[in-house]
Design a protein around this motif. Structure first.
Motif, PDB file in Angstrom:
ATOM      1  N   ARG A  35      -6.159   3.050 -18.922  1.00 51.85           N
ATOM      2  CA  ARG A  35      -4.994   3.846 -19.319  1.00 51.85           C
ATOM      3  C   ARG A  35      -5.216   5.300 -18.922  1.00 51.85           C
ATOM      4  O   ARG A  35      -6.329   5.729 -18.657  1.00 51.85           O
ATOM      5  CB  ARG A  35      -4.766   3.774 -20.839  1.00 51.85           C
ATOM      6  CG  ARG A  35      -4.693   2.390 -21.403  1.00 51.85           C
ATOM      7  CD  ARG A  35      -3.470   1.664 -20.909  1.00 51.85           C
ATOM      8  NE  ARG A  35      -3.529   0.256 -21.323  1.00 51.85           N
ATOM      9  CZ  ARG A  35      -2.572  -0.597 -21.106  1.00 51.85           C
ATOM     10  NH1 ARG A  35      -1.465  -0.225 -20.507  1.00 51.85           N
ATOM     11  NH2 ARG A  35      -2.701  -1.844 -21.485  1.00 51.85           N
ATOM     12  N   GLU A  38      -3.446  10.895 -20.912  1.00 57.55           N
ATOM     13  CA  GLU A  38      -2.257  11.265 -21.678  1.00 57.55           C
ATOM     14  C   GLU A  38      -1.872  10.173 -22.680  1.00 57.55           C
ATOM     15  O   GLU A  38      -1.402  10.472 -23.784  1.00 57.55           O
ATOM     16  CB  GLU A  38      -1.078  11.551 -20.736  1.00 57.55           C
ATOM     17  CG  GLU A  38      -1.254  12.790 -19.879  1.00 57.55           C
ATOM     18  CD  GLU A  38      -2.071  12.544 -18.594  1.00 57.55           C
ATOM     19  OE1 GLU A  38      -2.550  11.399 -18.357  1.00 57.55           O
ATOM     20  OE2 GLU A  38      -2.236  13.511 -17.838  1.00 57.55           O
ATOM     21  N   THR A  39      -2.086   8.919 -22.304  1.00 58.95           N
ATOM     22  CA  THR A  39      -1.792   7.801 -23.192  1.00 58.95           C
ATOM     23  C   THR A  39      -2.727   7.818 -24.394  1.00 58.95           C
ATOM     24  O   THR A  39      -2.293   7.592 -25.533  1.00 58.95           O
ATOM     25  CB  THR A  39      -1.920   6.467 -22.437  1.00 58.95           C
ATOM     26  OG1 THR A  39      -0.994   6.475 -21.342  1.00 58.95           O
ATOM     27  CG2 THR A  39      -1.639   5.275 -23.340  1.00 58.95           C
ATOM     28  N   ALA A  50       3.935   3.245 -29.250  1.00 56.40           N
ATOM     29  CA  ALA A  50       2.872   2.652 -28.447  1.00 56.40           C
ATOM     30  C   ALA A  50       3.056   1.138 -28.361  1.00 56.40           C
ATOM     31  O   ALA A  50       3.384   0.483 -29.342  1.00 56.40           O
ATOM     32  CB  ALA A  50       1.515   2.982 -29.045  1.00 56.40           C
ATOM     33  N   THR A  54      -1.200  -1.795 -25.125  1.00 51.52           N
ATOM     34  CA  THR A  54      -1.942  -0.540 -24.962  1.00 51.52           C
ATOM     35  C   THR A  54      -2.933  -0.362 -26.098  1.00 51.52           C
ATOM     36  O   THR A  54      -4.107  -0.056 -25.881  1.00 51.52           O
ATOM     37  CB  THR A  54      -0.963   0.649 -24.909  1.00 51.52           C
ATOM     38  OG1 THR A  54      -0.076   0.472 -23.814  1.00 51.52           O
ATOM     39  CG2 THR A  54      -1.712   1.965 -24.769  1.00 51.52           C
TER      40      THR A  54
END
Length: 79
Positions: A35, A38-39, A50, A54
Motif C-alpha cells: 500500500r 498515504e494509505t 477504509a 486494505t
C-alpha cells in the motif's frame, strides 16, 4: 496483545502503536503491505472509508490478525 476496537479511530491507534513498536515508518509498513504511505496515514488517522482488504493487508504486514467476538457491553454509537 489483545485490543478492543469498536471504531475506525481505535483501529488507527492500534495500527500506529504496532507500527511504532516494530520501528517501522509509514512508508516501510506500506511497502510491506503493498500500500502507499498515504494509505497508512489515512488508516492511522481513523479513516472510516477504509476497505477491509486494505485493513487486512496492513494487519498482516504487522503480524496481526482480525478476530470477531460477541459484543461485551455498551451500545453501538456511530461517529
Amino acid at each position: 496483545m489483545k485490543t478492543l476496537i469498536r471504531d475506525a479511530r481505535q483501529l488507527g491507534n492500534l495500527i500506529r502503536r504496532a507500527r511504532k513498536q516494530q520501528s517501522l515508518s509509514q512508508k516501510s509498513l506500506g511497502d510491506r503491505a503493498g500500500r502507499r504511505q498515504e494509505t497508512i496515514s489515512l488508516l492511522e488517522n481513523g479513516n472510516p472509508a477504509a476497505k477491509i482488504a486494505t485493513v487486512l493487508s496492513v494487519l498482516a504486514a504487522l503480524n496481526l490478525e482480525l478476530q470477531a467476538a460477541p459484543r461485551t457491553k455498551g451500545e453501538y454509537l456511530p461517529d
